[in-house]
Design a protein around this motif. Structure first.
Motif, PDB file in Angstrom:
ATOM      1  N   THR A 117       0.836  -1.196   0.000  1.00 29.59           N
ATOM      2  CA  THR A 117       0.000   0.000   0.000  1.00 29.59           C
ATOM      3  C   THR A 117       0.870   1.245   0.000  1.00 29.59           C
ATOM      4  O   THR A 117       2.063   1.198   0.272  1.00 29.59           O
ATOM      5  N   ASN A 120      -3.633   2.918   0.888  1.00 24.06           N
ATOM      6  CA  ASN A 120      -4.339   2.594  -0.349  1.00 24.06           C
ATOM      7  C   ASN A 120      -3.505   1.586  -1.122  1.00 24.06           C
ATOM      8  O   ASN A 120      -2.274   1.678  -1.150  1.00 24.06           O
ATOM      9  N   SER A 170      -7.285  -4.290   4.947  1.00 26.63           N
ATOM     10  CA  SER A 170      -8.540  -4.947   5.272  1.00 26.63           C
ATOM     11  C   SER A 170      -8.943  -5.955   4.204  1.00 26.63           C
ATOM     12  O   SER A 170      -8.783  -5.706   2.999  1.00 26.63           O
ATOM     13  N   ASP A 180     -11.884  -6.462   3.377  1.00 26.19           N
ATOM     14  CA  ASP A 180     -12.940  -5.795   2.614  1.00 26.19           C
ATOM     15  C   ASP A 180     -12.361  -5.004   1.441  1.00 26.19           C
ATOM     16  O   ASP A 180     -12.934  -4.971   0.355  1.00 26.19           O
ATOM     17  N   VAL A 181     -11.211  -4.388   1.647  1.00 25.72           N
ATOM     18  CA  VAL A 181     -10.535  -3.645   0.581  1.00 25.72           C
ATOM     19  C   VAL A 181      -9.978  -4.638  -0.446  1.00 25.72           C
ATOM     20  O   VAL A 181     -10.058  -4.405  -1.661  1.00 25.72           O
ATOM     21  N   ARG A 228     -12.806  -5.911  -2.665  1.00 26.83           N
ATOM     22  CA  ARG A 228     -13.224  -4.868  -3.611  1.00 26.83           C
ATOM     23  C   ARG A 228     -12.248  -4.801  -4.788  1.00 26.83           C
ATOM     24  O   ARG A 228     -12.642  -4.756  -5.944  1.00 26.83           O
ATOM     25  N   HIS A 229     -10.955  -4.834  -4.480  1.00 27.86           N
ATOM     26  CA  HIS A 229      -9.932  -4.784  -5.530  1.00 27.86           C
ATOM     27  C   HIS A 229     -10.060  -5.999  -6.457  1.00 27.86           C
ATOM     28  O   HIS A 229     -10.006  -5.858  -7.686  1.00 27.86           O
ATOM     29  N   THR A 283      -9.769  -2.296  10.992  1.00 32.71           N
ATOM     30  CA  THR A 283     -10.089  -2.252   9.567  1.00 32.71           C
ATOM     31  C   THR A 283     -11.395  -1.543   9.259  1.00 32.71           C
ATOM     32  O   THR A 283     -11.806  -1.485   8.117  1.00 32.71           O
ATOM     33  N   THR A 323     -16.736  -0.045   6.912  1.00 39.46           N
ATOM     34  CA  THR A 323     -15.868  -0.322   5.764  1.00 39.46           C
ATOM     35  C   THR A 323     -16.515  -1.333   4.834  1.00 39.46           C
ATOM     36  O   THR A 323     -16.447  -1.193   3.613  1.00 39.46           O
ATOM     37  N   GLU A 328     -17.103  -0.484   0.930  1.00 38.57           N
ATOM     38  CA  GLU A 328     -16.480  -1.317  -0.102  1.00 38.57           C
ATOM     39  C   GLU A 328     -17.548  -2.057  -0.905  1.00 38.57           C
ATOM     40  O   GLU A 328     -17.435  -2.195  -2.126  1.00 38.57           O
TER      41      GLU A 328
END
Length: 190
Positions: A10, A14, A51, A53-54, A57-58, A125, A130, A134
């Motif tokens: 990151t 991010n 996270s 969750d991130v 999403r990615h 997170t 979140t 996401e």
């Protein structure tokens, strides 16, 4: 598949680098890769928590799955902390093109005063907040997101994409995408 071991990193929390080729290869070989939140190298902070969750999403943005499932310790998103008296499970949330979300089922009066999302102090997170943020990004892609409790019949059905009126959880979807499961259609139409 640990994001740290896969080389994910990151920049200011991010995602800066995320090689999805190992995940794509695992899928092509017939495996179901399991990823999780993890400590990763951060180019400005040294290290941070990425996270799950991130991560999902990615992956959803790159792999465009039919649907995404978030498994939690509660049945889904509630209008207030689920431990509060009279907490209502939000069955369906629609997300518009700008990422704003609205509750479709159940209809609530004075929603802005009734929906309160809290994050436990030990959750680094972002907790359910979140997840919703996401999930909204994923739903904007036209991908339904199912949130339900891990280890239940509801989680097994969500993982199979078998969402019916009896299923308990929260569906987060694009406002452009009709949800057939709660209107009498079959789960295969999702």
């Amino acid at each position: 598949m640990s994001p740290f071991a896969c080389g994910w990193s990151t920049q200011g929390r991010n995602i800066a680098f995320a090689d999805v080729s190992q995940i794509s290869s695992a899928l092509a070989a017939g495996f179901v890769p399991v990823l999780h939140g993890d400590a990763v190298l951060d180019h400005s902070q040294g290290c941070t928590i990425l996270s799950g969750d991130v991560i999902i999403r990615h992956l959803a943005q790159h792999l465009l799955p039919e649907y995404v499932v978030f498994l939690t310790d509660v049945l889904g998103v509630y209008d207030r902390p689920p431990t509060h008296q009279n907490a209502k499970l939000l069955r369906e949330i629609a997300v518009d093109e700008e990422g704003n979300w609205s509750i479709v089922n159940p209809k609530l009066e004075h929603v802005e005063k009734q929906v309160k999302i809290t994050v436990a102090s030990h959750d680094t997170t972002g907790g359910m907040e979140t997840k919703i943020l996401e999930a909204a990004v994923i739903a904007k892609l036209g991908i339904n997101v199912y949130i339900t409790k891990a280890g239940t019949e509801h989680s097994l059905r969500a993982l199979k994409g078998e969402i019916t009126d009896e299923w308990l959880g929260t569906v987060i979807r694009s406002s452009k995408k009709q949800l057939h499961a709660f209107t009498g259609g079959s789960g295969s139409e999702l």
